[in-house]
Each structure stands twice: as structure tokens, then as C-alpha cells.
Enzyme design. Sequence first.
Site, PDB file in Angstrom:
ATOM      1  N   LYS A  95      -7.491  50.302  29.018  1.00 60.04           N
ATOM      2  CA  LYS A  95      -7.324  50.726  27.631  1.00 60.04           C
ATOM      3  C   LYS A  95      -8.366  51.810  27.366  1.00 60.04           C
ATOM      4  CE  LYS A  95      -7.818  49.223  22.870  1.00 60.04           C
ATOM      5  NZ  LYS A  95      -8.425  48.189  21.996  1.00 60.04           N
ATOM      6  N   ALA A 182      -6.146  47.464  16.141  1.00 57.18           N
ATOM      7  CA  ALA A 182      -7.245  47.659  15.181  1.00 57.18           C
ATOM      8  C   ALA A 182      -6.790  47.503  13.740  1.00 57.18           C
ATOM      9  CB  ALA A 182      -7.922  49.012  15.358  1.00 57.18           C
ATOM     10  N   THR A 205     -10.659  40.741  15.936  1.00 51.12           N
ATOM     11  CA  THR A 205     -11.568  40.331  14.869  1.00 51.12           C
ATOM     12  C   THR A 205     -10.961  39.248  13.993  1.00 51.12           C
ATOM     13  OG1 THR A 205     -12.606  42.508  14.835  1.00 51.12           O
ATOM     14  CG2 THR A 205     -12.917  41.131  12.890  1.00 51.12           C
TER      15      THR A 205
END
Length: 254
Positions: A95, A182, A205
Site C-alpha cells: 500500500k 481513511a 481507527t
Amino acid sequence: MEDKPLNLGGHEFQSRFILGSGRYDLNLIKATVEHAGTQIVTMALRRAQTTENSVLDYIPEGITLLPNTSGARNAEEAVRIARLAREVCHTDFVKVEIEHETKYLLPDNAETIRATEMLAKEGFVVMPYMFPDPIAARQLEEAGAAAVMPLGSLIGSNMGLRMRDFIEIIIANAHVPVIIDAGIGRPSQACDAMEMGADAVMAYTAVASAGNIPLMAEAFKHAIDAGRAAYLSGLGKVTEGQAVPSSPTTGYLH
């Protein structure tokens, strides 16, 4: 409708959930991966290089590793990190992440395109993290990307699909998988991304900051599966400013 597997550089995957592994307690990684049902886990090279308690020792067998080039500030640094990752993780997957400012951590698309072209020529399965610019997405395809990974919103923000309009254009014109990366902060946002036609979602996250990490990973799994099924089934038409009766409006009893 039977779904096709997610195809990344000739490798097929049934799961469309890519899981990050950056800050978990190592003892939670195995359970989190299993609850997520994921087949791909991404990690920073520095976490894999640790001589004691390497994250690699905790990831279940059979999982495809997706090392990232976090910390790279230009194409040359990304290529160097990718080569090291190939040796350490024994994988051709990478990535590409290139960010050279620390406030917003926005990917540098120009350097990412350069790195993608260089790494694709070396036989890597390149999955670049990118700012959602449809022109850059096309250029990444032309450079040899196996998928493109546009951000939904600022990394780590949990703000969801703030870049929706541009992502929809990328999805409509892409010839490689589009993976939302993200900013996805809730399972409902992951479902939304899949409903609009994304091929997969990466989350970290939102899972890592949950009160029950394995359970949140499982929630994301179900949300992504539901969003994919909704997309394949064909979503109903949205009507603006008018009601559409759901029952017959004639033939009442008198």
C-alpha cells in the site's frame, strides 16, 4: 445474485473488509481479525520489523499482509520501504502512502503516481492511498495500480464520506477496484460506501478506538456485507418532493 470475488492483481478475496493493525494491543489482533472475517491486514513496516513482539507473530495464518510505506515523503522513499517490506513480510502486496506534511496527512498524488509506476515495474501488487482526484485515479491505473484507495475524509478523523462526490466519479470510471480508505468512522459509513459501489473498505481507527474492538470489527464486517448486497440488488429510486404510495389508491371498500 452471486457476487464475484474481489480481485487484486490476480489474487481473489471473498472478504471486502481490509483491516489496519497499527495500534492494537498485540493480544487483541487475532480475535479482531477473526471477528472481522478479513483476509487482508495492513501494517507499517516498522511494526513488522520489531525483533520482539512483531505484529507478524500475532496475525493468523492464511491472512494476506499488506505492508504500507507510511513515513515516505517521496516516491524514492516509498520504493525503498516497499522493497524492505517485500523481504520482511514475504509479499508482493504494498500500500503506497506518501505524505510530506504532518498536519492533515494528505497523500501526495504526484509522488504516489511516480512510486506506483516504479513498483509496478518491479512486480509489486500496488494499492495506492490517494486524495480523491478522478484524474489522478486514472493516472494511477495507467501507472499499474492494482486498485486505488481514495480517502473518505482526513485519516483518523472518523468523519465518514466527506469526499463522496469525487469518489462517485472515480467509481463510475474505474477499471480497477476502488477501496475507500481513511476517515470511515462507523459501520453505517462503511455500508454507505459499499452501497455507492465501492469494491471494498479499509478501516482502522474506528475499530481500534472502540470500547469492544473485536465486536466493532464484526459490526464492520456485517455492514460491509450488507452494503455490498444492497448495491448488487439495485437500490430503489429516490424521489424528490413527492410521495409515492406503497398501497393501492383505488378499489376502496364503500
